[in-house]
Design a protein around this motif. Structure first.
Motif, PDB file in Angstrom:
ATOM      1  N   ILE A   3       0.770  -1.131  -0.028  1.00  0.00           N
ATOM      2  CA  ILE A   3       0.090  -0.225   0.052  1.00  0.00           C
ATOM      3  C   ILE A   3       0.959   1.187  -0.103  1.00  0.00           C
ATOM      4  CG2 ILE A   3      -1.667   1.326   1.334  1.00  0.00           C
ATOM      5  CD1 ILE A   3      -2.593  -1.491   2.497  1.00  0.00           C
ATOM      6  N   LEU A   4       0.528   2.271  -0.751  1.00  0.00           N
ATOM      7  CA  LEU A   4       1.355   3.615  -0.884  1.00  0.00           C
ATOM      8  C   LEU A   4       0.431   4.583  -0.665  1.00  0.00           C
ATOM      9  CD1 LEU A   4       3.791   5.174  -1.724  1.00  0.00           C
ATOM     10  CD2 LEU A   4       2.858   5.070  -4.310  1.00  0.00           C
ATOM     11  N   CYS A   5       0.506   5.351   0.648  1.00  0.00           N
ATOM     12  CA  CYS A   5      -0.382   6.278   0.903  1.00  0.00           C
ATOM     13  C   CYS A   5       0.277   7.492   0.460  1.00  0.00           C
ATOM     14  CB  CYS A   5      -0.374   6.385   2.510  1.00  0.00           C
ATOM     15  SG  CYS A   5      -1.387   5.149   2.868  1.00  0.00           S
ATOM     16  N   GLY A  12      -4.040   9.642   5.873  1.00  0.00           N
ATOM     17  CA  GLY A  12      -3.182   8.849   5.313  1.00  0.00           C
ATOM     18  C   GLY A  12      -2.340   8.006   6.496  1.00  0.00           C
ATOM     19  N   LEU A  13      -2.265   8.879   7.592  1.00  0.00           N
ATOM     20  CA  LEU A  13      -1.508   8.134   8.551  1.00  0.00           C
ATOM     21  C   LEU A  13      -2.162   7.099   9.369  1.00  0.00           C
ATOM     22  CD1 LEU A  13       0.513  11.091  10.207  1.00  0.00           C
ATOM     23  CD2 LEU A  13       1.540   9.155   8.835  1.00  0.00           C
ATOM     24  N   TYR A  14      -3.620   7.492   9.739  1.00  0.00           N
ATOM     25  CA  TYR A  14      -4.415   6.685  10.313  1.00  0.00           C
ATOM     26  C   TYR A  14      -4.802   5.510   9.584  1.00  0.00           C
ATOM     27  CZ  TYR A  14      -7.941   5.481  13.977  1.00  0.00           C
ATOM     28  OH  TYR A  14      -8.544   4.967  14.957  1.00  0.00           O
ATOM     29  N   LEU A  18      -3.755   1.316  10.605  1.00  0.00           N
ATOM     30  CA  LEU A  18      -4.959   0.408  10.758  1.00  0.00           C
ATOM     31  C   LEU A  18      -4.566  -0.644  10.036  1.00  0.00           C
ATOM     32  CD1 LEU A  18      -8.398   2.486  10.809  1.00  0.00           C
ATOM     33  CD2 LEU A  18      -7.112   1.533  12.924  1.00  0.00           C
ATOM     34  N   MET A  19      -4.151  -0.528   9.037  1.00  0.00           N
ATOM     35  CA  MET A  19      -3.770  -1.690   8.080  1.00  0.00           C
ATOM     36  C   MET A  19      -2.539  -2.418   8.333  1.00  0.00           C
ATOM     37  SD  MET A  19      -6.395  -1.984   5.702  1.00  0.00           S
ATOM     38  CE  MET A  19      -5.532  -2.910   4.594  1.00  0.00           C
ATOM     39  N   LYS A  20      -1.785  -1.783   8.959  1.00  0.00           N
ATOM     40  CA  LYS A  20      -0.743  -2.637   9.509  1.00  0.00           C
ATOM     41  C   LYS A  20      -0.856  -3.132  10.776  1.00  0.00           C
ATOM     42  CE  LYS A  20       4.037  -3.338   8.732  1.00  0.00           C
ATOM     43  NZ  LYS A  20       4.397  -3.997   7.737  1.00  0.00           N
ATOM     44  N   LYS A  21      -1.837  -2.686  11.579  1.00  0.00           N
ATOM     45  CA  LYS A  21      -2.357  -3.218  12.980  1.00  0.00           C
ATOM     46  C   LYS A  21      -2.960  -4.538  12.370  1.00  0.00           C
ATOM     47  CE  LYS A  21      -5.379  -2.819  16.693  1.00  0.00           C
ATOM     48  NZ  LYS A  21      -6.282  -1.898  17.240  1.00  0.00           N
ATOM     49  N   GLN A  22      -3.983  -4.553  11.328  1.00  0.00           N
ATOM     50  CA  GLN A  22      -4.732  -5.519  10.774  1.00  0.00           C
ATOM     51  C   GLN A  22      -3.903  -6.752  10.223  1.00  0.00           C
ATOM     52  OE1 GLN A  22      -7.432  -5.602   6.821  1.00  0.00           O
ATOM     53  NE2 GLN A  22      -8.287  -3.935   8.578  1.00  0.00           N
ATOM     54  N   ASN A  23      -2.867  -6.629   9.467  1.00  0.00           N
ATOM     55  CA  ASN A  23      -1.994  -7.522   9.008  1.00  0.00           C
ATOM     56  C   ASN A  23      -0.504  -6.932   8.960  1.00  0.00           C
ATOM     57  OD1 ASN A  23      -0.578  -9.538   7.673  1.00  0.00           O
ATOM     58  ND2 ASN A  23      -2.169  -9.731   6.035  1.00  0.00           N
ATOM     59  N   PRO A  24       0.394  -7.366   9.987  1.00  0.00           N
ATOM     60  CA  PRO A  24       1.666  -6.890   9.972  1.00  0.00           C
ATOM     61  C   PRO A  24       2.406  -7.255   8.587  1.00  0.00           C
ATOM     62  CG  PRO A  24       1.057  -8.149  11.910  1.00  0.00           C
ATOM     63  CD  PRO A  24       0.110  -8.307  10.938  1.00  0.00           C
ATOM     64  N   ALA A  25       2.055  -8.130   7.881  1.00  0.00           N
ATOM     65  CA  ALA A  25       2.780  -8.538   6.779  1.00  0.00           C
ATOM     66  C   ALA A  25       2.394  -7.559   5.582  1.00  0.00           C
ATOM     67  CB  ALA A  25       2.301  -9.869   6.002  1.00  0.00           C
ATOM     68  N   LEU A  99      -1.177  16.027  17.181  1.00  0.00           N
ATOM     69  CA  LEU A  99      -2.080  14.866  16.641  1.00  0.00           C
ATOM     70  C   LEU A  99      -1.375  14.078  15.474  1.00  0.00           C
ATOM     71  CD1 LEU A  99      -4.642  13.253  16.334  1.00  0.00           C
ATOM     72  CD2 LEU A  99      -5.338  14.940  14.517  1.00  0.00           C
ATOM     73  N   LEU A 100      -0.616  14.751  14.686  1.00  0.00           N
ATOM     74  CA  LEU A 100       0.359  14.116  13.797  1.00  0.00           C
ATOM     75  C   LEU A 100       1.249  13.299  14.383  1.00  0.00           C
ATOM     76  CD1 LEU A 100       0.037  16.596  10.878  1.00  0.00           C
ATOM     77  CD2 LEU A 100      -1.147  14.623  11.065  1.00  0.00           C
ATOM     78  N   ASN A 101       1.938  14.043  15.321  1.00  0.00           N
ATOM     79  CA  ASN A 101       3.149  13.432  16.042  1.00  0.00           C
ATOM     80  C   ASN A 101       2.630  12.137  16.545  1.00  0.00           C
ATOM     81  OD1 ASN A 101       4.462  16.198  17.648  1.00  0.00           O
ATOM     82  ND2 ASN A 101       4.650  15.810  15.249  1.00  0.00           N
ATOM     83  N   ILE A 102       1.489  12.169  17.265  1.00  0.00           N
ATOM     84  CA  ILE A 102       0.961  10.765  17.690  1.00  0.00           C
ATOM     85  C   ILE A 102       0.797   9.649  16.761  1.00  0.00           C
ATOM     86  CG2 ILE A 102      -1.050   9.673  18.766  1.00  0.00           C
ATOM     87  CD1 ILE A 102      -1.493  12.227  20.632  1.00  0.00           C
ATOM     88  N   LEU A 103       0.112  10.056  15.597  1.00  0.00           N
ATOM     89  CA  LEU A 103      -0.086   9.181  14.530  1.00  0.00           C
ATOM     90  C   LEU A 103       1.167   8.763  13.894  1.00  0.00           C
ATOM     91  CD1 LEU A 103      -3.112  10.765  12.855  1.00  0.00           C
ATOM     92  CD2 LEU A 103      -3.048   9.276  14.409  1.00  0.00           C
ATOM     93  N   GLN A 104       2.069   9.621  13.722  1.00  0.00           N
ATOM     94  CA  GLN A 104       3.382   9.148  13.309  1.00  0.00           C
ATOM     95  C   GLN A 104       4.159   8.143  14.232  1.00  0.00           C
ATOM     96  OE1 GLN A 104       5.255  13.113  12.939  1.00  0.00           O
ATOM     97  NE2 GLN A 104       4.186  13.643  11.038  1.00  0.00           N
ATOM     98  N   HIS A 105       4.213   8.433  15.412  1.00  0.00           N
ATOM     99  CA  HIS A 105       4.712   7.699  16.416  1.00  0.00           C
ATOM    100  C   HIS A 105       4.181   6.441  16.394  1.00  0.00           C
ATOM    101  CE1 HIS A 105       7.080   6.305  19.940  1.00  0.00           C
ATOM    102  NE2 HIS A 105       5.756   6.256  20.472  1.00  0.00           N
ATOM    103  N   ARG A 106       2.851   6.374  16.290  1.00  0.00           N
ATOM    104  CA  ARG A 106       2.022   4.974  16.457  1.00  0.00           C
ATOM    105  C   ARG A 106       2.560   4.032  14.967  1.00  0.00           C
ATOM    106  NH1 ARG A 106       0.467   0.532  18.447  1.00  0.00           N
ATOM    107  NH2 ARG A 106      -1.898  -0.186  18.096  1.00  0.00           N
ATOM    108  N   CYS A 107       2.638   4.687  13.832  1.00  0.00           N
ATOM    109  CA  CYS A 107       2.812   4.058  12.395  1.00  0.00           C
ATOM    110  C   CYS A 107       4.460   3.528  12.750  1.00  0.00           C
ATOM    111  CB  CYS A 107       3.067   5.035  11.346  1.00  0.00           C
ATOM    112  SG  CYS A 107       1.349   5.592  10.838  1.00  0.00           S
ATOM    113  N   GLU A 108       5.162   4.399  13.287  1.00  0.00           N
ATOM    114  CA  GLU A 108       6.613   3.682  13.576  1.00  0.00           C
ATOM    115  C   GLU A 108       6.694   2.654  14.131  1.00  0.00           C
ATOM    116  OE1 GLU A 108       8.287   7.489  14.760  1.00  0.00           O
ATOM    117  OE2 GLU A 108       9.055   8.131  13.059  1.00  0.00           O
ATOM    118  N   GLN A 109       5.817   2.640  15.418  1.00  0.00           N
ATOM    119  CA  GLN A 109       5.798   1.668  16.110  1.00  0.00           C
ATOM    120  C   GLN A 109       5.381   0.228  15.481  1.00  0.00           C
ATOM    121  OE1 GLN A 109       3.039   2.711  19.271  1.00  0.00           O
ATOM    122  NE2 GLN A 109       4.594   2.621  20.778  1.00  0.00           N
TER     123      GLN A 109
END
Length: 770
Positions: A3-5, A12-14, A18-25, A99-109
């Motif tokens: 997936i390319l956002c 885009g971040l959220y 969500l998709m990475k959480k749904q399937n880490p692959a 808010l973006l910081n939180i979403l960016q941090h969660r994406c990195e996690q």
């Protein structure tokens, strides 16, 4: 899935997390043109309901957002030196950057790849390089992707009428604050809310002509900020305003809001779909604080659809279907809110309490009873204030009542409440005579609690009828038949009764509705006249000829004779029907008036004959009795009457002596494309009442006491005409009083046992519901 956002905003971040959480692959990359942890703007707003959706979708993100919220329940409105407060609204603010910081941090996690400082010039090349299976276009209001594939997305972009600027201040506000300031050039307003421990968003807005007249177009950024500080000094209390767009010159900091609606949300580049999300797909005006909410909910829905359906095309269609419906609902509310703020001048004559109420209910999502649930003390105080002012207007002693049940005086007639029974065609007369059916029909509704009962459109000559079964007022027997009904209403009820007089024009000589609405009679047709030659149903209806000068004189005389007969019959009120494509309406609308004489062409010329008829009627109608005019305030057809023109038409009738405008719409052309919905015609009444300065009657899809209370309380109309609900229940008004728990309403003495039983039953239902 790969997936390319495109776009690293909330959507885009959220979606990526969500998709990475749904399937880490999943391999997910977010490409953003700005620097890491960099953003523009100040704070964003969420409702408590939105936060609940985030908790379900990804609790860690929701928890981090909640920990950073500045929460408030109150709204403060500053207008004309007064402060009006209401509570229970349940909103929270957070800095957009945080808010973006939180979403960016969660994406990195979760392992989402974040690529910053990258300008995407060719989405197809980038998608091919990444081997993307799915491309998300979340590149904001000025989306390049949306513009590139406009043929697929079918965007409609409407640049709105106000200029606004996003600023900030260190002044802390303990309520969502709206401040309105009048200047020599017009009105400015500020939308203010605190979003972290020491910073508040401060949006300043004004219509474009006011912005230009105030000289802001030519001011530097520092000069413009100083202007705003002086204007809102009372709210700032010595604090400064700050800009985070120092790179912009003065006029460029003031922007116009683009209202964006897309017909489709998916474009296919071969086998790779490009899906719009967030501001790229839609926009919702900042006055209801829902842009970020919509973006996050887009992400939630698309992730849900992809998880549920393995077929990509089916999943994307389900996403588009679900979100386009939900987004349009909120966009409609946002449009109502946006237009209210664009037209503050329209409401500036209202007293501060009513102005604030109008502002709170501007989107039509927040009703009278919604407000009562949020802040019962505020609503109770406002109802007392409104009842006192209504009693003063009517010249009667004040008593506590919901707005719907306050009195209203028009000329010498005092109505006991704000509910009318609409004129509704019954097709049950014989040779124009209103008989026993009409006595039972109108008598029952007069006993049902409404203040004024309208008889259906009554025709001023035999050839003015819509059908052979329509009532008339053109023979002595008609006058006597109507007098019998009027006398019954006056003897046995405390309602008033009105007669609507009209001429069918090109829509005449047709069958009863249940035998084929607007279909011509199979035999015994009569000749038809109109402003210009026309067929209402092309190829079906009888052809109406254009009226001559002699026709105009004759029809005017018919209306005058019918008006005198209405007074003889004892009617309290007369209305002239100038709507729905009937004869006088055919003069007003450019769709049906193609005359080359003094009765065609300009709006003033097209109104000339209807005004002439009205003036002749007013001259013979007693001065202490009211007269209203029913208008089609919108033809719903390109080139037809618009709400702007309806305001001008209302002013003309006001000058001619009209007391009220009955604000309907449509039925002028079968090409119409009306936009239906709850109270869908009330905005026409709102504009006519508050711009033309004449009493207004709201009609159309008004079917609850809550609707009537909200419309009247906000000053959107003076009276509400309720039709179909009164067909289903003649005592609709009395039943609605009982349903909202208002007992101080008079019932016919013969029905008092029913009143007591109904009130007890409803009290039990309310108790069981609690």
């Amino acid at each position: 899935m790969n997936i390319l956002c495109l776009g690293g905003g909330p959507a885009g971040l959220y979606f990526a997390l969500l998709m990475k959480k749904q399937n880490p692959a999943h391999r997910i990359t977010v490409v953003e043109r700005n620097r890491p942890y960099d953003t523009f703007g100040w704070g964003v707003v969420f409702s408590d309901q939105t936060l609940g959706n985030l908790v379900v979708a990804d609790e860690p993100t929701a928890r981090a957002i909640r920990a950073s919220f500045n929460h408030w329940d109150d709204i403060d409105v500053f207008f004309k030196g007064q402060k009006i407060s209401s509570g229970g609204h349940g909103f929270s603010g957070i800095g957009r950057k945080h808010l973006l910081n939180i979403l960016q941090h969660r994406c990195e996690q979760l392992g989402v790849a974040l690529v910053f400082e990258t300008e995407v010039t060719d989405d197809q090349e980038l998608a091919a390089r990444h081997g993307a299976d799915l491309v998300i276009a979340a590149d904001g209001l000025n989306s390049r992707i949306r513009a590139r594939y406009a043929d697929s997305y079918q965007p409609r972009i409407d640049q709105r009428h106000c200029r606004f600027v996003w600023l900030g201040t260190r002044k802390k506000f303990d309520a969502f604050t709206f401040a309105f300031k009048q200047t020599e050039h017009g009105w400015f307003q500020a939308h203010i809310y605190q979003y972290d421990a020491d910073t508040s968003t401060f949006i300043v807005e004004t219509p474009e002509p006011v912005w230009r007249a105030s000289g802001l177009e030519d001011m530097s950024q520092d000069e413009a900020i100083a202007f705003c500080e002086r204007l809102f000094a009372e709210q700032l209390d010595g604090h400064k305003l700050m800009s985070n767009a120092a790179h912009l010159r003065g006029s460029a900091m003031w922007i116009r809001f683009p209202r964006i609606v897309c017909g489709r949300w998916v474009h296919w580049n071969g086998a790779v779909p490009v899906v719009l999300m967030g501001d790229a797909a839609h926009s919702a005006h900042y006055s209801i604080g829902s842009g970020t909410k919509l973006a996050l909910e887009d992400a939630i829905e698309l992730a849900r659809c992809l998880a549920r359906d393995a077929d990509m095309a089916s999943a994307l269609q389900a996403y588009e279907d679900a979100r386009s419906v939900e987004v349009l609902k909120l966009q409609n509310a946002a449009r109502n809110s946006m237009e209210w703020f664009e037209n503050v001048e329209r409401y500036s004559a209202l007293a501060a309490p009513q102005f604030a109420y109008s502002m709170l209910t501007r989107s039509q999502r927040l009703s009278h009873e919604n407000l009562r649930l949020r802040d019962p003390v505020y609503v109770a105080d406002y109802e007392r204030w409104y009842a006192q002012h209504a009693a003063a207007q009517a010249g009667v002693p004040a008593h506590g009542a919901p707005p719907m049940f306050t009195p209203f005086k028009v000329r010498g007639l005092t109505l006991k409440n704000r509910v009318l029974v609409s004129p509704m065609a019954q097709y049950s007369a014989v040779d124009g005579v209103a008989g026993d059916y009409h006595l039972a029909h109108l008598g029952a509704r007069a006993m049902g609690g409404a203040a004024l009962v309208f008889a259906e459109m009554t025709c001023v000559s035999a050839d003015a009828r819509i059908t052979p079964y329509c009532p008339g007022m053109y023979a002595p027997g008609h006058t006597q038949a109507w007098k019998r009904i009027v006398d019954f209403v006056h003897q046995y009820t405390d309602a008033a009764i009105a007669l609507q007089l009209g001429h069918a024009g090109a829509k005449g000589s047709t069958r009863a509705m249940w035998d084929g609405i607007d279909q011509p009679l199979e035999r015994d047709n009569w000749p038809l006249i109109s402003a210009s030659p026309q067929q209402y149903l092309e190829g079906v209806s009888q052809l109406a000829r254009a009226m001559t000068a002699a026709d105009m004189d004759r029809v005017q005389d018919d209306f005058v004779r019918a008006t005198l007969a209405a007074d003889e019959a004892g009617f309290d009120w007369v209305e002239l029907h100038c709507a729905h494509g009937y004869l006088l309406s055919s003069f007003i609308s450019p769709l049906t008036n193609r005359r080359q004489d003094e009765y065609g062409g300009s709006l003033e010329n097209r109104c000339r004959y209807p005004l002439r008829v009205f003036a002749a009627m007013r001259a013979v109608w007693p001065s202490h009795k009211p007269m209203s005019v029913r208008l089609s305030a919108h033809d719903w057809v390109e080139g037809g009457i618009t709400p702007d023109e309806a305001v001008r038409i209302a002013r003309l009738f006001k000058t001619a002596g009209a007391d009220m405008i009955d604000c309907s719409s449509g039925q002028v052309s079968k090409r119409e494309k009306p936009v239906y919905g709850r109270m869908f015609q009330t905005p026409f009444a709102d504009r006519i009442r508050n711009e033309a300065g004449i009493g207004a009657i709201a009609v159309g899809a008004i079917y609850e006491a809550d609707h009537v209370n909200g419309i009247i309380a906000a000053g959107r109309a003076d009276l509400c005409a309720v039709g179909r609900p009164h067909l289903a229940n003649p005592a609709w008004t009395l039943a609605e009083a009982a349903r909202i728990g208002y007992k101080a309403v008079a019932w016919p003495k013969q029905y008092l046992a029913g009143k007591q039983q109904l009130e007890r039953n409803l009290e039990r239902e309310r108790a069981a519901g609690n």
